[in-house]
Design a protein around this motif. Structure first.
Motif: not given
Length: 427
Positions: A246-247, A250, A253
């Motif tokens: 997820k990190q 992110e 992103k």
């Protein structure tokens, strides 16, 4: 002419040119007819049934003994073959067997006569070895070798061996009963020992099983702890990996946003540069021209102001010098005046003081009357008789004004009239 023979016979060639005769055990030979002669001798093994009936033993007991012997002419030993040919050539196999049998039977009888029944019966091997040894030495001299000798049967007609057998049977039965009892006793003991060992082994087995169970439980607990630890670590690693993923997503992103923002900034910077160039073309250049114009105008104004300030300063300087001269002249006049006043004070001591006091009296009156002159309205509050209070206040003010000359007289000891008479001052 060629003659052949098998390995179980030998050929003897004699005659012209054969001195001594030629002996061949198993093979072939060429024989000249008429001048040479060929003869054959068997090399087969002969089985002899050696019987000795009613031979008296050393103790005079007659017994009958039957033995089995295997004999043969030794074809491989040349000396024994020569001896056998000298003794048995031309004889049949049966004749050779009979000669050997009679020799063996004689030696068997001789050995029986030197032994007891018990020695022969109980130690047959020893008897057989003695017969084999003695008979072999004689038969070898005939070219015959004893292959084997075995005692087949021993019996008698007097039931001697049967009696020995009974005693032996009784002894054997006795020994059997004793042995059986001992066996039973030993069996009981062994059974008890076996039971004890069984119980001990059972207990040991149970102890080992308990230890194994304990070790199993301990190891299982340790393994469970390890497995749970690994599971927890795996779950934590999974969660950590999910968090890292997820990190990373992110971060990707954010990187995308950063790239987009960077592109936007670049576009904005390009737009700013374009607008700056446009402003520079449309506004900055005219503004710089205007700025240059204003700077020149300001510089002219500054020079004008500097010149004006310098002129004003020169004027102020001249004015100051004039004022300083005037002040200096005024000071000298005042100094002369003060000097004269001092001389007058020396001459008219009290009068001078009264003169000064009178000079300052209007100022004192002015200071005293300032609070009253600053009041727009004076309101006197009273429960009654306000008109009387106002009249009283006015009277006190008048009394102060009338008493002023007497106050001055008390303070200085000089009257107004005296001062007027002594001095030429007029107020």
């Amino acid at each position: 002419m060629f003659y052949t023979c098998g390995p179980n016979e030998a050929m003897v060639v004699s005659g012209f040119g054969r001195s001594p005769p030629l002996m061949i055990a198993g093979g072939r030979v060429f024989v000249f007819p008429c001048i040479q002669q060929i003869q054959r001798i068997t090399l087969n093994t002969l089985t002899l049934n050696v019987k000795s009936d009613k031979v008296y033993t050393r103790h005079g007991v007659p017994i009958s003994v039957t033995g089995i012997a295997q004999v043969k002419i030794q074809g491989q030993n040349k000396e024994m073959l020569v001896t056998a040919c000298q003794m048995f050539l031309g004889k049949s196999e049966g004749e050779i067997a009979q000669i050997a049998l009679e020799t063996l039977e004689g030696h068997q009888r001789a050995i029986i006569a030197h032994l007891t029944v018990e020695e022969i019966y109980q130690d047959r091997k020893k008897f057989s070895e003695q017969v084999f040894k003695v008979a072999s030495s004689d038969l070898v001299n005939m070219g015959i070798g004893v292959v084997s000798y075995t005692l087949k049967d021993v019996h008698d007609d007097q039931d001697y061996l049967h009696s020995l057998g009974k005693a032996r049977t009784a002894q054997v039965q006795k020994d059997a009963r004793i042995g059986e009892a001992q066996y039973k006793r030993d069996a009981v003991i062994r059974e008890a020992h076996a039971m004890q060992e069984k119980v001990s082994a059972q207990y040991k087995n149970e102890i080992e099983m308990a230890k194994a169970q304990r070790d199993y439980e301990l190891k299982k607990a340790a393994y469970d702890v390890e497995v749970n630890t690994k599971k927890a670590e795996s779950e934590m690693a999974y969660q950590l990996q999910v968090a890292k993923t997820k990190q990373r997503i992110e971060e990707e992103k954010m990187q995308v946003q950063v790239v987009e923002r960077t592109q936007q900034i670049m576009l904005q910077e390009q737009e700013i540069i374009r607008k700056e160039k446009e402003l520079e073309a449309k506004i900055k250049k005219p503004a710089e021209a205007e700025k240059f114009k204003l700077e020149k105008l300001a510089e002219a104004q500054r020079l004008q102001l500097i010149m004006e300030a310098e002129a004003e300063a020169e004027s102020v300087k001249m004015k100051g010098e004039a004022e300083a001269f005037a002040l200096e002249a005024k000071g000298r006049a005042e100094a002369e005046q003060m000097s004269k006043k001092a001389e007058a004070f020396k001459q008219y001591k009290d009068g001078a003081m009264v003169d000064m006091l009178l000079e300052k009296l209007p100022l004192m009156a002015e200071e005293i009357s300032k609070p009253l002159s600053a009041a727009n309205k004076v309101t006197m509050v009273s429960s009654g008789g306000s008109e009387v209070g106002a009249a009283k206040l006015a009277g006190e003010v008048l009394e102060i004004m009338t008493r002023l000359p007497s106050t001055v007289e008390k303070l200085t000891g000089v009257t107004i009239s005296q001062v007027a008479g002594k001095s030429a001052l007029v107020y």
